[in-house]
Write a protein that holds these residues in place. Sequence first.
Motif, mmCIF file in Angstrom:
data_model
loop_
_atom_site.group_PDB
_atom_site.id
_atom_site.type_symbol
_atom_site.label_atom_id
_atom_site.label_comp_id
_atom_site.label_asym_id
_atom_site.label_seq_id
_atom_site.Cartn_x
_atom_site.Cartn_y
_atom_site.Cartn_z
ATOM 1 N N VAL A 128 6.215 -3.804 5.211
ATOM 2 C CA VAL A 128 5.185 -4.104 4.219
ATOM 3 C C VAL A 128 3.828 -3.726 4.797
ATOM 4 C CG1 VAL A 128 4.126 -5.895 2.792
ATOM 5 C CG2 VAL A 128 6.586 -5.991 3.304
ATOM 6 N N ASP A 129 3.129 -2.820 4.129
ATOM 7 C CA ASP A 129 1.813 -2.364 4.579
ATOM 8 C C ASP A 129 0.731 -3.222 3.927
ATOM 9 O OD1 ASP A 129 -0.516 -1.120 5.289
ATOM 10 O OD2 ASP A 129 0.021 0.863 4.513
ATOM 11 N N LEU A 130 0.107 -4.079 4.730
ATOM 12 C CA LEU A 130 -0.926 -4.987 4.247
ATOM 13 C C LEU A 130 -2.306 -4.547 4.739
ATOM 14 C CD1 LEU A 130 0.993 -8.361 4.770
ATOM 15 C CD2 LEU A 130 0.725 -7.037 2.656
ATOM 16 N N SER A 131 -2.564 -3.253 4.660
ATOM 17 C CA SER A 131 -3.866 -2.722 5.070
ATOM 18 C C SER A 131 -4.968 -3.280 4.176
ATOM 19 C CB SER A 131 -3.874 -1.200 4.996
ATOM 20 O OG SER A 131 -2.973 -0.638 5.930
ATOM 21 N N SER A 132 -6.120 -3.516 4.782
ATOM 22 C CA SER A 132 -7.261 -4.036 4.045
ATOM 23 C C SER A 132 -8.061 -2.901 3.432
ATOM 24 C CB SER A 132 -8.158 -4.849 4.987
ATOM 25 O OG SER A 132 -9.275 -5.354 4.308
ATOM 26 N N ASP A 133 -8.649 -3.158 2.275
ATOM 27 C CA ASP A 133 -9.522 -2.202 1.606
ATOM 28 C C ASP A 133 -10.962 -2.529 1.984
ATOM 29 O OD1 ASP A 133 -10.981 -0.596 -0.059
ATOM 30 O OD2 ASP A 133 -10.099 -1.319 -1.927
ATOM 31 N N ALA A 134 -11.583 -1.644 2.762
ATOM 32 C CA ALA A 134 -12.947 -1.902 3.234
ATOM 33 C C ALA A 134 -13.946 -2.003 2.092
ATOM 34 C CB ALA A 134 -13.380 -0.805 4.210
ATOM 35 N N LYS A 135 -13.606 -1.406 0.928
ATOM 36 C CA LYS A 135 -14.524 -1.464 -0.208
ATOM 37 C C LYS A 135 -14.484 -2.822 -0.901
ATOM 38 C CE LYS A 135 -14.259 3.510 -1.147
ATOM 39 N NZ LYS A 135 -13.871 4.549 -2.144
ATOM 40 N N ASP A 136 -13.423 -3.582 -0.694
ATOM 41 C CA ASP A 136 -13.300 -4.904 -1.308
ATOM 42 C C ASP A 136 -12.503 -5.803 -0.368
ATOM 43 O OD1 ASP A 136 -13.477 -6.968 -3.064
ATOM 44 O OD2 ASP A 136 -12.522 -5.957 -4.753
ATOM 45 N N PRO A 137 -13.075 -6.116 0.788
ATOM 46 C CA PRO A 137 -12.316 -6.800 1.839
ATOM 47 C C PRO A 137 -11.846 -8.200 1.458
ATOM 48 C CG PRO A 137 -14.652 -6.731 2.387
ATOM 49 C CD PRO A 137 -14.458 -5.829 1.212
ATOM 50 N N LEU A 138 -12.607 -8.908 0.656
ATOM 51 C CA LEU A 138 -12.192 -10.266 0.302
ATOM 52 C C LEU A 138 -11.031 -10.266 -0.680
ATOM 53 C CD1 LEU A 138 -15.599 -12.146 0.122
ATOM 54 C CD2 LEU A 138 -14.003 -11.945 2.029
ATOM 55 N N ALA A 139 -11.037 -9.324 -1.610
ATOM 56 C CA ALA A 139 -9.892 -9.188 -2.513
ATOM 57 C C ALA A 139 -8.647 -8.825 -1.718
ATOM 58 C CB ALA A 139 -10.176 -8.145 -3.582
ATOM 59 N N SER A 140 -8.804 -7.920 -0.749
ATOM 60 C CA SER A 140 -7.678 -7.551 0.109
ATOM 61 C C SER A 140 -7.186 -8.746 0.907
ATOM 62 C CB SER A 140 -8.087 -6.435 1.078
ATOM 63 O OG SER A 140 -8.171 -5.196 0.435
ATOM 64 N N MET A 141 -8.112 -9.512 1.432
ATOM 65 C CA MET A 141 -7.737 -10.698 2.213
ATOM 66 C C MET A 141 -6.836 -11.615 1.403
ATOM 67 S SD MET A 141 -10.108 -13.911 3.294
ATOM 68 C CE MET A 141 -10.054 -14.398 1.556
ATOM 69 N N GLU A 142 -7.268 -11.926 0.177
ATOM 70 C CA GLU A 142 -6.510 -12.853 -0.655
ATOM 71 C C GLU A 142 -5.174 -12.249 -1.088
ATOM 72 O OE1 GLU A 142 -7.320 -15.879 -4.405
ATOM 73 O OE2 GLU A 142 -8.889 -14.498 -3.747
ATOM 74 N N LYS A 143 -5.186 -10.989 -1.470
ATOM 75 C CA LYS A 143 -3.953 -10.320 -1.888
ATOM 76 C C LYS A 143 -2.948 -10.263 -0.745
ATOM 77 C CE LYS A 143 -2.281 -5.841 -3.584
ATOM 78 N NZ LYS A 143 -1.540 -5.463 -2.364
ATOM 79 N N ALA A 200 0.801 -1.226 0.000
ATOM 80 C CA ALA A 200 0.000 0.000 0.000
ATOM 81 C C ALA A 200 0.831 1.271 0.000
ATOM 82 C CB ALA A 200 -0.946 0.001 1.198
ATOM 83 N N GLN A 201 2.082 1.209 0.470
ATOM 84 C CA GLN A 201 2.884 2.432 0.564
ATOM 85 C C GLN A 201 4.207 2.353 -0.202
ATOM 86 O OE1 GLN A 201 2.732 4.742 4.226
ATOM 87 N NE2 GLN A 201 1.626 3.070 5.235
ATOM 88 N N GLY A 202 4.328 1.402 -1.093
ATOM 89 C CA GLY A 202 5.560 1.319 -1.864
ATOM 90 C C GLY A 202 5.918 -0.108 -2.222
ATOM 91 N N THR A 203 7.203 -0.387 -2.285
ATOM 92 C CA THR A 203 7.704 -1.727 -2.579
ATOM 93 C C THR A 203 8.811 -2.051 -1.594
ATOM 94 O OG1 THR A 203 7.234 -1.416 -4.932
ATOM 95 C CG2 THR A 203 8.732 -3.206 -4.348
#
Length: 311
Positions: A134-149, A41-44
Amino acid sequence: MMRRRTALIAASALTLGVTACGGESATPAADGGEKVSIKHAQGTAEVAKNPTKVVVLDYGVLDNMKALGLSDKVIGVPAKTLPSFQSEFKDRENVGSLKEPDVEKIAELAPDVILIGGRSAAKYADLNKVAPTVDLSSDAKDPLASMEKNATSVAELYGKQDEVKAQVDEVDKAIEETKSAAKNAGTGLVLLTSGGKISAYGPDSRFGLIHQEFGVTPAEKDLKADDHGQAVSNEFIATTNPDRMFVIDRDAAIGQEGTSAQKVLDNALVNKTKAATNKKITYLDAARWYLVGTSLDNTVEMANEVKAGLS
């Protein structure tokens, strides 16, 4: 689940690679050897493959580490609000809180990588000076996609991508079972209590997966989409008159003394609703919903909780 799969494929194409070409935004690993490039979420971040010393500052990420059989790699966690079902990590070094990690203590541990998300994301710059972060913040608009990613990002550090795919299949199965139970279960209202006050959450909120993914028909669709929900009164609950309620007690989640959710909602106005009259108020595991969120094992448990509340 096609949207989630498509999002994951796109993300994975950007995530994994041997880091000879990390770019200016990449945070280098401390020493040589094979590395994995993780776009987040904030870079590489360039992280040494198979890191053995991992500090985790997000309970959802911690759940993914456990689900992938990587608990022994975790050396530090925010211990104060550690959920009871993550008690196997209570003997790890306490590195502060989710919002205020102890950067000096973390530096003393000399981690190979720091995994953050959500509440700890604001401390990225400070933590990134200590070790690849590593920033693994979840996207509340698509939480399942975030979970898997996010689970895949962790798995790529250890070559465990196939395990993520198998566990996501289990998540999908649990969700489908909950959707089936929701079809003829009437309307639902999601509430959070905190300090004696009540907030309601709709389909586009942080708890919106109850409606969007688990299939519960919202009793009120036009609620403010805000992290803190929409402040509501007992009169609002009575007027909305949902068939079911799903309740999260924030005070219980964070170990704060206060009036329990059951007592807050035990009043004449709420008690006359269909949900109360028919004993269809489900008090969800507050830590799972408020502190952990969508991760491999926890999403299955959340789906099962909602399914039980639809019976």
